[in-house]
Structures are given as C-alpha cells and as structure tokens.
Design an enzyme around this catalytic site. Structure first.
Site, PDB file in Angstrom:
ATOM      1  CB  CYS A 197      -1.037  -0.075   1.125  1.00  0.00           C
ATOM      2  SG  CYS A 197      -1.765   1.584   1.325  1.00  0.00           S
ATOM      3  CB  CYS A 240      -3.322   2.507  -1.511  1.00  0.00           C
ATOM      4  SG  CYS A 240      -3.201   1.064  -0.851  1.00  0.00           S
ATOM      5  CE  LYS A 267      -4.801   3.903  -6.265  1.00  0.00           C
ATOM      6  NZ  LYS A 267      -5.677   2.776  -5.955  1.00  0.00           N
ATOM      7  CE1 TYR A 273      -7.169  -1.220  -6.789  1.00  0.00           C
ATOM      8  CE2 TYR A 273      -7.644  -3.397  -6.771  1.00  0.00           C
ATOM      9  CZ  TYR A 273      -7.180  -2.559  -6.117  1.00  0.00           C
ATOM     10  OH  TYR A 273      -6.323  -2.860  -5.257  1.00  0.00           O
ATOM     11  CD  GLU A 326      -7.178   2.393  -8.963  1.00  0.00           C
ATOM     12  OE1 GLU A 326      -7.940   2.468  -8.246  1.00  0.00           O
ATOM     13  OE2 GLU A 326      -5.946   1.792  -8.699  1.00  0.00           O
ATOM     14  CG  HIS A 342     -29.053  22.721  -3.865  1.00  0.00           C
ATOM     15  ND1 HIS A 342     -29.226  22.052  -5.135  1.00  0.00           N
ATOM     16  CD2 HIS A 342     -29.258  24.127  -4.502  1.00  0.00           C
ATOM     17  CE1 HIS A 342     -29.339  22.942  -6.046  1.00  0.00           C
ATOM     18  NE2 HIS A 342     -29.410  23.919  -5.745  1.00  0.00           N
ATOM     19  CD  GLU A 351     -28.738  18.895  -4.737  1.00  0.00           C
ATOM     20  OE1 GLU A 351     -29.670  18.942  -4.114  1.00  0.00           O
ATOM     21  OE2 GLU A 351     -28.012  19.477  -5.527  1.00  0.00           O
TER      22      GLU A 351
HETATM   23  C1  LIG Z   1      -0.968  -0.877  -7.728  1.00  0.00           C
HETATM   24  C2  LIG Z   1      -2.013  -1.119  -6.427  1.00  0.00           C
HETATM   25  C3  LIG Z   1      -2.995  -0.368  -5.966  1.00  0.00           C
HETATM   26  C4  LIG Z   1      -3.546  -0.566  -5.009  1.00  0.00           C
HETATM   27  N1  LIG Z   1      -4.498   0.421  -4.570  1.00  0.00           N
HETATM   28  C5  LIG Z   1      -5.262   0.183  -3.276  1.00  0.00           C
HETATM   29  C6  LIG Z   1      -6.194   1.176  -3.048  1.00  0.00           C
HETATM   30  O1  LIG Z   1      -6.599   2.160  -3.605  1.00  0.00           O
HETATM   31  N2  LIG Z   1      -6.929   0.660  -1.816  1.00  0.00           N
HETATM   32  C7  LIG Z   1      -6.965  -0.450  -1.059  1.00  0.00           C
HETATM   33  O2  LIG Z   1      -7.438  -0.598  -0.041  1.00  0.00           O
HETATM   34  N3  LIG Z   1      -5.832  -1.257  -1.470  1.00  0.00           N
HETATM   35  C8  LIG Z   1      -5.176  -1.271  -2.495  1.00  0.00           C
HETATM   36  N4  LIG Z   1      -4.062  -2.060  -3.013  1.00  0.00           N
HETATM   37  C9  LIG Z   1      -4.009  -3.328  -2.373  1.00  0.00           C
HETATM   38  C10 LIG Z   1      -3.197  -3.030  -1.138  1.00  0.00           C
HETATM   39  O3  LIG Z   1      -2.169  -2.628  -1.361  1.00  0.00           O
HETATM   40  C11 LIG Z   1      -3.259  -4.360  -0.498  1.00  0.00           C
HETATM   41  O4  LIG Z   1      -4.548  -5.035  -0.270  1.00  0.00           O
HETATM   42  C12 LIG Z   1      -2.684  -4.280   0.983  1.00  0.00           C
HETATM   43  O5  LIG Z   1      -1.181  -3.660   0.908  1.00  0.00           O
HETATM   44  C13 LIG Z   1      -2.506  -5.511   1.616  1.00  0.00           C
HETATM   45  O6  LIG Z   1      -1.771  -5.552   2.867  1.00  0.00           O
HETATM   46  P1  LIG Z   1      -0.891  -6.976   3.633  1.00  0.00           P
HETATM   47  O7  LIG Z   1      -0.579  -6.353   4.774  1.00  0.00           O
HETATM   48  O8  LIG Z   1      -1.733  -8.037   3.203  1.00  0.00           O
HETATM   49  O9  LIG Z   1       0.196  -7.179   2.310  1.00  0.00           O
HETATM   50  P2  LIG Z   1       1.320  -6.195   1.847  1.00  0.00           P
HETATM   51  O10 LIG Z   1       0.960  -4.599   2.079  1.00  0.00           O
HETATM   52  O11 LIG Z   1       1.659  -6.528   0.439  1.00  0.00           O
HETATM   53  O12 LIG Z   1       2.848  -6.513   2.650  1.00  0.00           O
HETATM   54  C14 LIG Z   1       3.309  -7.633   2.594  1.00  0.00           C
HETATM   55  C15 LIG Z   1       4.879  -7.439   2.742  1.00  0.00           C
HETATM   56  O13 LIG Z   1       5.587  -8.546   3.127  1.00  0.00           O
HETATM   57  C16 LIG Z   1       6.661  -8.654   2.572  1.00  0.00           C
HETATM   58  N5  LIG Z   1       7.199  -9.803   2.529  1.00  0.00           N
HETATM   59  C17 LIG Z   1       6.759 -10.804   1.362  1.00  0.00           C
HETATM   60  N6  LIG Z   1       7.273 -12.149   2.003  1.00  0.00           N
HETATM   61  C18 LIG Z   1       8.350 -12.016   2.950  1.00  0.00           C
HETATM   62  C19 LIG Z   1       9.235 -12.498   3.404  1.00  0.00           C
HETATM   63  N7  LIG Z   1       9.320 -13.792   3.262  1.00  0.00           N
HETATM   64  N8  LIG Z   1      10.117 -12.111   4.520  1.00  0.00           N
HETATM   65  C20 LIG Z   1      10.071 -10.638   4.604  1.00  0.00           C
HETATM   66  N9  LIG Z   1       8.956 -10.035   4.068  1.00  0.00           N
HETATM   67  C21 LIG Z   1       8.281 -10.574   3.035  1.00  0.00           C
HETATM   68  C22 LIG Z   1       6.597  -8.036   1.379  1.00  0.00           C
HETATM   69  O14 LIG Z   1       7.886  -7.282   0.875  1.00  0.00           O
HETATM   70  C23 LIG Z   1       5.685  -6.702   1.773  1.00  0.00           C
HETATM   71  O15 LIG Z   1       6.257  -5.665   2.153  1.00  0.00           O
HETATM   72  C24 LIG Z   1      -3.481  -1.504  -3.982  1.00  0.00           C
HETATM   73  C25 LIG Z   1      -2.646  -2.700  -4.620  1.00  0.00           C
HETATM   74  C26 LIG Z   1      -1.557  -2.289  -5.447  1.00  0.00           C
HETATM   75  C27 LIG Z   1      -0.793  -3.239  -6.115  1.00  0.00           C
END
Ligand SMILES: Cc1cc2nc3c(=O)[nH]c(=O)nc-3n(C[C@H](O)[C@H](O)[C@H](O)COP(=O)(O)OP(=O)(O)OC[C@H]3O[C@@H](n4cnc5c(N)ncnc54)[C@H](O)[C@@H]3O)c2cc1C
Length: 454
Positions: A43, A48, A51, A180, A184, A438, A443
């Site tokens: 994110c 997010c 983006k 999405y 976007e 308004h 609205e």
């Molecule tokens: C381009 C894009 C736009 C988005 N826009 C939106 C939006 O507008 N609104 C919204 O709500 N969501 C959006 N999302 C989705 C949102 O980013 C994810 O749903 C959210 O980040 C998920 O969080 P998470 O904690 O599950 O995983 P992540 O945020 O993906 O974090 C996982 C982390 O784990 C780390 N990792 C992985 N494997 C290992 C390992 N073995 N050892 C150590 N570290 C590791 C990765 O490096 C990463 O930093 C978007 C996603 C993308 C790709």
C-alpha cells in the site's frame, strides 16, 4: 526464562503485519516484524499511496482545460515526470520512516531481511543467516503481480511495481487487465499525456462490479481517449526499433513504448516453508484461515492479501488488529467482511458499497432499483463531456438499501459516508428522509424518486 525469543514474529511489514505487530507490542507482547523490502508494504511503497499521487497528477491537464470556461487563461503548462517521481518518492520515504518509528516506539523489533519458516516456531532470516523462535507466527506477506507464462516475450513487459519507477513517461502504453488497477493506470497514463490502450480478455472491464457501472465506465474511458479493447489478449511481445511490438491473439499488432500487465495478484506464499509446517493452502496458494485468522497449524496465523479474501488495505489492517486484540488483549474479535466500501480511482472515479443489482436479485429475489445519470454543474459550464451515474439497489420486501454504486467526481469520498448508512441497514425511506445538500452531486442520492423498471 521464556521458551522462545519472541511471543510473536510477523513475516511481512505491510498494512496487516504492521498493525498486528504494533498492537501486540502495545499490549505487552515481545513482538518482531521481518520485512524483506521496505516497511509499509504494498500500500505505502507500491500500491494505494503512490497510485493515488499519480492519479492526482493525471487530473491536472483536464483541470487546466476546464478552467478556461470559468474565466482562467492558462497560457502555458507542461508536465515533468521526474518531478512527480521525486515528490512521490519523498512522500513514500516519509511514510516508511513513520511506520518503522511507530513500530519501534511500541516496543516491537524490526528486521530488514527475508524470512523463511524452518518449523512452526522457527524463522530463519536469510540475509543475516539468523534463526529466531516465536510462540506465534503471523504470515502477512501480501500478494504480488504476475505476467502470464503464455505470453511469449513476457519479460519485456512491466507490472505496477515497475510502473512507479519508469525513467520516462511512455508516449504510447498498453495496459493489460480489466480490474481496478488496470483501469486506474490506464487513467493515469492517458491523463499524463500517453496514448493509452487498455486490453482485457473478458467481455467487459471491471468484473465483479455492477453491470451498468462496468458499461458506463467503459464508455467514460473511451471518452477520455483510452482505446479499450475487450475480448482481446496478448500473444507475444518483441523488441522493435527501441520500442515493443505487441502481437495480439487475433494477429493484430501494436507498437508501444511500454506494456504493463495488471491481470490480478497472487498470494505471496512461494518459498516460505509453509508446506513442511502443516499450513494448508487454497488452489491459488493462499493461506487457508478460519474466522480468527488461524491456519491449519495452530500457532500460525495469517492476515491480509496472503489469505486472498478481500484484498484491500483497510481489510488487512482490520484483520491485523483483530488478531492482536484476540491473542494479546483477551478481546476475541472477528472481522466482518460484508459491506466493505471500495473505489476505483479512475477518472471519473467509482465508489461502491454492498451488492450489485444481479447479486441482490439472486439473493433477495425482489429488488427495486433507482438510478440517475446527469451532467454535473461543473461540466455543464466547462463543457466537458462526462456524466455522474448513481444507482441504489433496494430490497423490495424490507426497503433496506443493499447496494450503492456511484461514478463521478469524488465518488470515493461519497461512498465512504454512504457505507455507514448501508452498514447500519438504512432503508430507502431513511435516504428519502435525509434533506439534500445543495448544490452537490451527492444530493441526488437522497432525491432518487423513480424506480427503474425491472
Ligand atoms: C497498484 C496497487 C494499488 C492498490 N490500491 C489500493 C487502494 O486504492 N485501496 C486499497 O485498499 N488497496 C489497494 N491496493 C491493495 C493493497 O495494497 C493491499 O490490499 C494491502 O497492501 C495488503 O496488505 P498486506 O499486509 O496483506 O500485504 P502487503 O502490504 O503486500 O505487505 C506484505 C509485505 O510482506 C513482505 N514480504 C513478503 N514475503 C516476505 C518474506 N518472506 N520475508 C519478509 N518479508 C516478506 C513484502 O515485501 C511486503 O512488504 C493496491 C495494490 C496495488 C498493487
């Protein structure tokens, strides 16, 4: 002497992992988070936030044009991609530092490393070759973009990860995907001045959204100058004269400067060592969890995109918080995955909460639909050809609003507020009883009078 180095080790410092670890530490747990790339996760670093910064940037050109009929004379403007990148990177670095600082202030330890499970209680840090043990392990490794193997020359394409770091803005770009993120990015590129083609293999973009929203948005994208190709797929990509020649499965060719795949995301479970820890996974290799986030291995939990339920930041955060409340604050908490508002930050924007008309009909049988489409005041003056679209889906038996679908400026901001009403089970009569504000586009949501014929 505690049995393990930590009460909790979280793998993944993204939205879910950071929230869970920070709260757990606040509640007194000896907690650590291991992050292999940058703290903040998808994110903050490549989702997010960057983006949305790009989306803001992409809207200025039209704002400058629209300003003319409001009396503004803007003789000269140009766009510098490098300035946008630098300021985006600055903001992300600020957020990344804040995430790390907040974790450490709560008492959690942070490790910049890749983590792999040796057994259910043992985590191996690959870079530093250290081994840590924990009573509980939380997997919060998120998801990753992918490029289908079926595309010959797929290594010439990029994903959203690379799109945030392109050295130059492509003059011509093809975005592949209909979800999405694809919509976007198509909006970002066209707004910044790239000739943009959006390619989707299905028969309409934005699968899972309301049927009318899908077709209306398709139309809006075309009006903005995006070439939308549906029922269309990429067969191969070859370099040609410093550019990329994309051959489609129907034999047509497009010469572009960049091609970006946004065809969905896959759970990040490869190489984590989950199989030999007894952690079951779905066919898509997402971690199977129960309502509390517990996997098939009793001391291993998972939250966020790696569980492939509702892949959005606020959901990952909620799941992380629920995990910490349940395990470390004696407050069993289950996340309700219904009526989650969501947005598509295209231009125009989409904001949605609740059921589509088709799903509501399947679930409730008799539903009433209220709809309006109109040109907003700003556009009637500016001359821009764009429409606001709004739709309410209502259960005919109870009058409860089951779904709200908006396309238009600030749709995301509107839908966040509508979501409170929908979550509270507001009826159409409650909407009607609310006095309009308004003049606004919003609205119209409380002024919808005529049922659309089924
Ligand atoms: C381009 C894009 C736009 C988005 N826009 C939106 C939006 O507008 N609104 C919204 O709500 N969501 C959006 N999302 C989705 C949102 O980013 C994810 O749903 C959210 O980040 C998920 O969080 P998470 O904690 O599950 O995983 P992540 O945020 O993906 O974090 C996982 C982390 O784990 C780390 N990792 C992985 N494997 C290992 C390992 N073995 N050892 C150590 N570290 C590791 C990765 O490096 C990463 O930093 C978007 C996603 C993308 C790709």
């Amino acid at each position: 002497m505690p049995k393990h180095d930590f009460d909790l080790i979280t793998i993944g410092g993204g939205s879910g992992g950071v929230r869970a670890t920070r709260l757990a530490a606040t509640y007194g747990a000896r907690a650590a988070v291991v992050e292999e790339y940058r703290m903040g996760g998808t994110c903050v670093i490549r989702g997010c936030i960057p983006k949305k910064i790009f989306v803001y940037a992409s809207r200025y050109a039209e704002d400058f044009e629209d300003a003319a009929n409001f009396g503004w004379h803007i003789p000269h403007h140009d766009f510098k991609w490098q300035t946008l990148l630098a300021n985006k990177d600055k903001e992300i670095a600020r957020l990344e530092a804040a995430y790390t600082k907040n974790l450490q202030a709560a008492g959690a330890e942070t490790f910049a490393d890749r983590a792999v499970l040796r057994d259910p209680h043992t985590v191996h840090l690959l870079k530093s070759d250290r081994t840590l043990t924990a009573e509980t392990v939380l997997i919060a490794t998120g998801g990753r973009p992918w490029i289908p193997d079926s595309v010959d020359g797929g290594d010439l394409a990029i994903t959203s990860n690379e799109a945030f770091h392109l050295e130059e803005l492509p003059r011509t770009v093809m975005v592949v995907g209909g979800g999405y993120i694809a919509v976007e990015f198509a909006g970002i590129f066209v707004g910044l001045g790239s000739k943009t083609i959006l390619v989707h293999h299905g028969d309409e973009i934005l699968r899972g959204f309301d049927r009318e929203v899908r077709s209306q948005m398709h139309h809006e994208l075309q009006k903005r100058g995006i070439q939308v190709l549906i029922k269309s797929a990429v067969a191969s990509i070859k370099p040609r004269d410093g550019r990329k020649c994309v051959r489609m499965t129907d034999g047509t060719e497009h010469l572009v400067d960049e091609i970006m795949f946004a065809v969905g995301r896959r759970p990040n479970t490869a190489g984590l060592g989950l199989e030999h820890c007894g952690v079951e996974m779905t066919e898509r290799r997402a971690i199977k969890v129960d309502d509390t986030g517990r996997s098939s291995q009793a001391n291993i939990y998972a939250v966020g995109d790696v569980t492939d339920r509702v892949n959005l930041t606020p959901v990952a955060i909620r799941e992380g918080a629920a995990f910490a409340e349940t395990l470390y604050n004696k407050k069993p908490t289950i996340v309700d995955h219904t009526n989650i508002p969501t947005a598509v930050f295209g231009t125009p924007e989409i904001g949605v909460v609740g059921l589509t008309e088709d799903t509501a009909r399947q679930m409730f049988g008799n539903v009433d639909v209220y709809r309006t489409a109109f040109r907003p005041l700003r556009s009637t003056v500016s001359g821009r050809d764009t429409q606001v679209f709004m739709k309410l889906v209502v259960d005919a038996a109870t009058d409860r609003v089951l779904g709200c679908h908006i396309i238009g400026e600030a749709a995301a901001e509107m839908i966040q507020c509508v979501a409170i009403a929908v979550k509270m089970k507001a009826t159409k009569a409650d909407f009607d009883a609310t006095v309009a504000l308004h003049p606004s586009a919003a609205e119209e949501l409380v002024l919808l009078k005529t049922k659309v014929k089924a």
